[in-house]
Design a protein around this motif. Structure first.
Motif: not given
Length: 80
Positions: A8-13, A62-68
């Protein structure tokens, strides 16, 4: 439960990033609000990912966002 919160947090970013990219005519005040919200969410995501609230967010986020982004790209391409 933690994975769901991270998602949820990652997708909002990512949504905020897309909003900033999509509207180049956005006002200075709204752009500052979005950046402030993104910063707060990045810090929260970093804290949940690492358990360390004393360091600023960085490579882990940034690695987590890249995986999303990669998951979203695969879904858009129809790949499971």
């Amino acid at each position: 439960m933690t994975d769901h919160r991270l998602d949820i947090i990652g997708r909002e970013i990512l949504r905020l990033d897309a909003e900033l990219e999509r509207d180049p005519t956005m006002g200075k005040h709204r752009r500052a609000e979005i950046r402030t919200r993104r910063h707060a969410l990045s810090w929260a995501l970093h804290t949940v990912l690492t358990g360390d609230s004393t360091r600023p967010s960085g490579a882990e986020v940034e690695a987590f966002l890249q995986s999303l982004r990669a998951v979203d790209a695969r879904k858009a391409a129809g790949v499971r």
